[in-house]
Motif scaffolding. Structure first.
Motif, PDB file in Angstrom:
ATOM      1  N   ARG A  59       1.935   8.215   1.992  1.00 46.57           N
ATOM      2  CA  ARG A  59       2.525   8.566   3.284  1.00 46.57           C
ATOM      3  C   ARG A  59       1.646   8.171   4.460  1.00 46.57           C
ATOM      4  NH1 ARG A  59       3.768  13.549   0.544  1.00 46.57           N
ATOM      5  NH2 ARG A  59       2.128  14.608   1.723  1.00 46.57           N
ATOM      6  N   SER A  60       0.344   8.020   4.243  1.00 50.48           N
ATOM      7  CA  SER A  60      -0.565   7.835   5.373  1.00 50.48           C
ATOM      8  C   SER A  60      -1.286   6.494   5.396  1.00 50.48           C
ATOM      9  CB  SER A  60      -1.611   8.954   5.382  1.00 50.48           C
ATOM     10  OG  SER A  60      -2.347   8.985   4.167  1.00 50.48           O
ATOM     11  N   VAL A  61      -1.169   5.679   4.356  1.00 53.85           N
ATOM     12  CA  VAL A  61      -1.935   4.442   4.292  1.00 53.85           C
ATOM     13  C   VAL A  61      -1.453   3.459   5.356  1.00 53.85           C
ATOM     14  CG1 VAL A  61      -0.439   3.314   2.577  1.00 53.85           C
ATOM     15  CG2 VAL A  61      -2.873   2.724   2.690  1.00 53.85           C
ATOM     16  N   GLY A  62      -2.389   2.689   5.884  1.00 50.10           N
ATOM     17  CA  GLY A  62      -2.085   1.695   6.906  1.00 50.10           C
ATOM     18  C   GLY A  62      -1.714   0.356   6.295  1.00 50.10           C
ATOM     19  N   PRO A  63      -1.333  -0.605   7.124  1.00 53.27           N
ATOM     20  CA  PRO A  63      -0.904  -1.915   6.627  1.00 53.27           C
ATOM     21  C   PRO A  63      -2.073  -2.754   6.125  1.00 53.27           C
ATOM     22  CG  PRO A  63      -0.903  -1.896   9.022  1.00 53.27           C
ATOM     23  CD  PRO A  63      -1.191  -0.491   8.592  1.00 53.27           C
ATOM     24  N   ALA A  64      -1.725  -3.784   5.361  1.00 53.44           N
ATOM     25  CA  ALA A  64      -2.741  -4.627   4.738  1.00 53.44           C
ATOM     26  C   ALA A  64      -3.652  -5.279   5.756  1.00 53.44           C
ATOM     27  CB  ALA A  64      -2.069  -5.695   3.868  1.00 53.44           C
ATOM     28  N   ASP A  65      -3.087  -5.777   6.869  1.00 50.53           N
ATOM     29  CA  ASP A  65      -3.921  -6.502   7.826  1.00 50.53           C
ATOM     30  C   ASP A  65      -4.822  -5.580   8.639  1.00 50.53           C
ATOM     31  OD1 ASP A  65      -1.750  -5.437   9.172  1.00 50.53           O
ATOM     32  OD2 ASP A  65      -1.417  -7.188  10.435  1.00 50.53           O
ATOM     33  N   GLU A  66      -4.681  -4.270   8.456  1.00 49.74           N
ATOM     34  CA  GLU A  66      -5.612  -3.324   9.064  1.00 49.74           C
ATOM     35  C   GLU A  66      -6.498  -2.663   8.013  1.00 49.74           C
ATOM     36  OE1 GLU A  66      -3.369  -0.614  11.493  1.00 49.74           O
ATOM     37  OE2 GLU A  66      -2.700  -2.201  12.852  1.00 49.74           O
ATOM     38  N   GLY A  67      -6.541  -3.263   6.813  1.00 54.42           N
ATOM     39  CA  GLY A  67      -7.447  -2.784   5.780  1.00 54.42           C
ATOM     40  C   GLY A  67      -6.810  -1.924   4.719  1.00 54.42           C
ATOM     41  N   ALA A  68      -5.508  -1.616   4.850  1.00 55.66           N
ATOM     42  CA  ALA A  68      -4.811  -0.786   3.862  1.00 55.66           C
ATOM     43  C   ALA A  68      -5.581   0.498   3.593  1.00 55.66           C
ATOM     44  CB  ALA A  68      -4.571  -1.567   2.576  1.00 55.66           C
ATOM     45  N   SER A  69      -5.923   1.192   4.662  1.00 51.84           N
ATOM     46  CA  SER A  69      -6.767   2.385   4.580  1.00 51.84           C
ATOM     47  C   SER A  69      -6.006   3.625   5.027  1.00 51.84           C
ATOM     48  CB  SER A  69      -8.004   2.207   5.464  1.00 51.84           C
ATOM     49  OG  SER A  69      -8.775   3.393   5.489  1.00 51.84           O
ATOM     50  N   PRO A 104       0.806  -1.230   0.000  1.00 51.94           N
ATOM     51  CA  PRO A 104       0.000   0.000   0.000  1.00 51.94           C
ATOM     52  C   PRO A 104       0.836   1.276   0.000  1.00 51.94           C
ATOM     53  CG  PRO A 104      -0.839  -1.571   1.613  1.00 51.94           C
ATOM     54  CD  PRO A 104       0.449  -2.129   1.114  1.00 51.94           C
ATOM     55  N   ALA A 105       1.914   1.303   0.773  1.00 52.28           N
ATOM     56  CA  ALA A 105       2.724   2.513   0.879  1.00 52.28           C
ATOM     57  C   ALA A 105       3.749   2.625  -0.240  1.00 52.28           C
ATOM     58  CB  ALA A 105       3.436   2.556   2.232  1.00 52.28           C
ATOM     59  N   ALA A 106       4.030   1.526  -0.929  1.00 53.36           N
ATOM     60  CA  ALA A 106       5.043   1.558  -1.987  1.00 53.36           C
ATOM     61  C   ALA A 106       4.497   2.185  -3.257  1.00 53.36           C
ATOM     62  CB  ALA A 106       5.551   0.141  -2.271  1.00 53.36           C
ATOM     63  N   ASN A 107       3.370   1.661  -3.720  1.00 50.80           N
ATOM     64  CA  ASN A 107       2.807   2.142  -4.993  1.00 50.80           C
ATOM     65  C   ASN A 107       1.312   1.900  -5.087  1.00 50.80           C
ATOM     66  OD1 ASN A 107       2.876  -0.607  -5.219  1.00 50.80           O
ATOM     67  ND2 ASN A 107       3.777  -0.669  -7.269  1.00 50.80           N
ATOM     68  N   GLY A 108       0.627   1.839  -3.942  1.00 46.38           N
ATOM     69  CA  GLY A 108      -0.822   1.688  -3.961  1.00 46.38           C
ATOM     70  C   GLY A 108      -1.320   0.268  -4.003  1.00 46.38           C
ATOM     71  N   MET A 109      -0.416  -0.715  -3.888  1.00 42.64           N
ATOM     72  CA  MET A 109      -0.786  -2.124  -3.823  1.00 42.64           C
ATOM     73  C   MET A 109      -1.575  -2.571  -5.059  1.00 42.64           C
ATOM     74  SD  MET A 109      -2.451  -4.027  -0.513  1.00 42.64           S
ATOM     75  CE  MET A 109      -1.894  -5.640  -0.012  1.00 42.64           C
ATOM     76  N   PRO A 110      -0.967  -2.457  -6.243  1.00 42.36           N
ATOM     77  CA  PRO A 110      -1.697  -2.844  -7.454  1.00 42.36           C
ATOM     78  C   PRO A 110      -1.956  -4.338  -7.507  1.00 42.36           C
ATOM     79  CG  PRO A 110       0.624  -2.519  -7.942  1.00 42.36           C
ATOM     80  CD  PRO A 110       0.421  -2.057  -6.519  1.00 42.36           C
ATOM     81  N   GLU A 111      -3.003  -4.708  -8.235  1.00 48.94           N
ATOM     82  CA  GLU A 111      -3.222  -6.115  -8.531  1.00 48.94           C
ATOM     83  C   GLU A 111      -2.186  -6.578  -9.554  1.00 48.94           C
ATOM     84  OE1 GLU A 111      -8.015  -6.624  -7.773  1.00 48.94           O
ATOM     85  OE2 GLU A 111      -7.244  -6.664  -9.827  1.00 48.94           O
TER      86      GLU A 111
END
Length: 632
Positions: free
Chosen positions: A600-610, A484-491
């Protein structure tokens, strides 16, 4: 009730006690007697109905108790996205149905709706996950005018439905109804489309043949027919009780679809007039777990390991991947829909669909019946199916759905499942924590141990495949700096045909990534959403070519060994990270530079990547046991 469901429910309620209580208090504070517009000053209100039809203005001007409720229509219409194209016709239909039911309605706003199918493998895909939170914010803006007593929300596809729901939960006191548009009729079978894709990856067919196959599969307005994130959304919204029963998979343009659209408007109007529970009261701990169970039993999209966590947190419910993993161990896989089987969602619907799935899971004690829904109290209502009495022009009603599956190759009862578990595994080890969708992976491919090939970009993997560098070898492709923080977590769905080619040649292959795979991805084992991500110092950043990686979906393990000394664990702490995410200012083009604040502000995947963060730790920890406190 199944004892594992009871135990997971009890601990989720306990873990969420403080945050859920604070959320419900906020809803209570937002409720007002009479219409919401009763709080507006005259100038505010005049702006709100200035463009209304002449006959509607006097009603909108009424601010007293007993005035007609005014419903917000929040639409995600565009005519590029096939699933959302039908929504262009919906607002006037909904408005007329609301007026007939004794209410008023206004289009409060629109939200963006990007197509992951169009952006797959393109720079725009790096905005896809972020768009969910943009949609949530756009929904909040639409509902922020203090003009509305309820809402009708129009959305189908991947990030749109979760975004609409997260946004609506900020207005959780409002009775809200989601209005589906339905899947396109079946075209070229999805399995045949996948076969042509693999042939193209091998250079055995050209672009003309590939495009013909793709266009024969995606051929009409309506949702794509494979069971990816969009159709998982539809199933989950029904099991959450936010769609009308049996409405999710009715094709666009049919008389039944049109009748259900009108009835959705009438239902929302009745609920607003009666002061029925709002969406935030419907989406509670039991409803969230019902959605988890339905996802697992149907073999749904792994994207919902992100979305369900984010949705739950928006309602003050602290869902974790451990909850999903524990449920997956006891929830049987009951559906075979592509990519988990040959059937598409139209076949699933014809075989008994959501109604049968809900019935058999309720009978097995694997769903909570004691929940609120837009159709009334109790999930048992969702075992019924809608019909038009006396032909296409007849009235809409509901009748009991089938008590037996109509096609055992597509849908089975809980006592005769395809597999005993729900097809989702959480894997852990020195490389972090990730998830594996096992429902589409053959048992012989669920454990892969092979040397790593490390790539910092999916294009580099495809170049290596095209150059023949991966031919004839067992390999675990580590695709990192995709979080998520690298490049938006693309598929990374574009990798699936190449990986499938290698697997079909008899090679042992798997993928490990902090990115995502499409909800349509299938047969190749993939440990995805690995957290902590490489861009935040996660262990994937220290993996080297040749390290021996084990993806063991059976035992839930994600391991790394030194190729020269497999008995000695790799000391990742002693290694320096290599590679890296795009530096600030260089992640640009296709609008990406506008989303630097999200990185800069997105959270980790296991917390919803929000980007919205999580409930205050001190609130959540106050009601948690010491063991659970670390989760918040």
């Amino acid at each position: 009730m199944h004892p594992v469901l009871a135990e997971v429910t009890e601990r989720l309620v306990r873990r969420s006690a403080a945050t859920r209580a604070a959320y419900l208090e906020r809803l209570r504070a937002a409720r007002v007697a009479g219409p919401a517009r009763g709080r507006l000053a005259c100038a505010n209100l005049a702006h709100g109905f200035a463009a209304a039809e002449p006959e509607e203005k006097p009603e909108l001007a009424r601010q007293s108790v007993g005035a007609k409720p005014n419903l917000a229509i929040v639409t995600s219409y565009n005519d590029m996205l096939s699933a959302h194209q039908p929504y262009g016709e919906y607002p006037p239909v909904l408005k007329r149905a609301v007026i007939r039911a004794g209410g008023l309605a206004q289009v409060a706003g629109g939200v963006p709706a990007m197509c992951d199918g169009v952006t797959q493998g393109r720079d725009g895909m790096e905005l896809s996950l972020y768009s969910r939170d943009v949609i949530a914010m756009a929904t909040a803006i639409a509902l922020s005018h203090d003009m509305f007593d309820g809402a009708l929300l129009l959305g189908v596809c991947d990030k749109i439905v979760p975004g609409l729901l997260i946004g609506a939960l900020s207005f959780g006191h409002l009775p809200s109804v989601w209005v589906p548009a339905g899947p396109m009729p079946s075209g070229l079978p999805n399995k045949e489309k996948a076969r042509v894709r693999q042939l193209f990856a091998e250079g055995k067919v050209g672009r003309e043949e590939l495009l013909a196959a793709e266009a024969a599969s995606y051929h009409s307005r309506g949702t794509c027919t494979f069971y990816g994130t969009a159709n998982s959304n539809q199933l989950l919204m029904e099991v959450l009780g936010l769609h009308l029963p049996g409405s999710s998979f009715v094709n666009p343009g049919t008389e039944l679809r049109e009748a259900l659209t009108r009835e959705a408007a009438a239902t929302a109007t009745r609920r607003a007039r009666e002061g029925a529970p709002g969406v935030g009261e419907i989406v509670d701990e039991r409803a969230v777990l019902n959605a988890c169970v339905a996802l697992l039993a149907s073999g749904g999209s792994t994207n919902h390991t992100l979305h369900l966590v984010a949705i739950a947190r928006a309602a003050g419910v602290l869902l974790t991947w451990d909850d999903l993993a524990d449920l997956s161990a006891v929830v049987p896989l009951l559906a075979r829909i592509y990519p988990n089987g040959a059937a598409d969602v139209n076949h699933f619907h014809a075989a008994g669909g959501i109604g049968f799935l809900v019935r058999t899971l309720l009978d097995a004690g694997l769903l909570h019946d004691d929940v609120e829904t837009i159709a009334g109290h109790g999930l048992r209502r969702y075992t019924e199916e809608p019909v038009l009495l006396d032909g296409p022009d007849g009235p809409l009603t509901w009748r009991p759905g089938t008590a037996t599956t109509l096609d055992e190759e597509v849908l089975r009862p809980a006592d005769d499942p395809f597999t005993a578990d729900g097809g989702l595994k959480v894997v852990r080890g020195p490389l972090g924590t990730g998830v594996v969708k096992t429902s589409a992976v053959a048992p012989e491919h669920r454990v892969v141990r092979a040397p790593a090939r490390v790539f910092d970009d999916q294009a580099d993997f495809l170049d290596a495949f095209a150059a023949g560098e991966l031919d004839g070898i067992d390999v675990v492709a580590v695709i990192r700096y995709q979080g998520p923080a690298a490049n938006g977590m693309p598929e990374l769905h574009k990798l699936t045909p190449a990986l499938g080619v290698l697997q079909d040649r008899g090679q042992r292959v798997a993928i490990v990534t902090d990115g995502r795979m499409s909800g349509a991805s299938g047969k190749v084992p993939a440990a995805i959403h690995v957290t902590p991500e490489a861009a935040h110092g996660g262990p994937l950043g220290k993996v080297r070519d040749g390290d021996v990686i084990t993806v063991d979906a059976d035992r839930g393990l994600l391991l790394i060994d030194d190729a020269l000394d497999p008995e000695t664990p790799v000391d990742l702490a002693a290694r320096a990270a290599t590679g890296g995410a795009a530096a600030p200012g260089t992640w640009a083009g296709t609008g990406r530079e506008l989303f630097e604040v999200f990185r800069r502000s997105v959270g980790p995947a296991d917390e919803g990547a929000s980007v919205f963060g999580v409930p205050a730790p001190e609130q959540a920890a106050a009601a948690a046991t010491p063991e659970e406190a670390v989760l918040v």
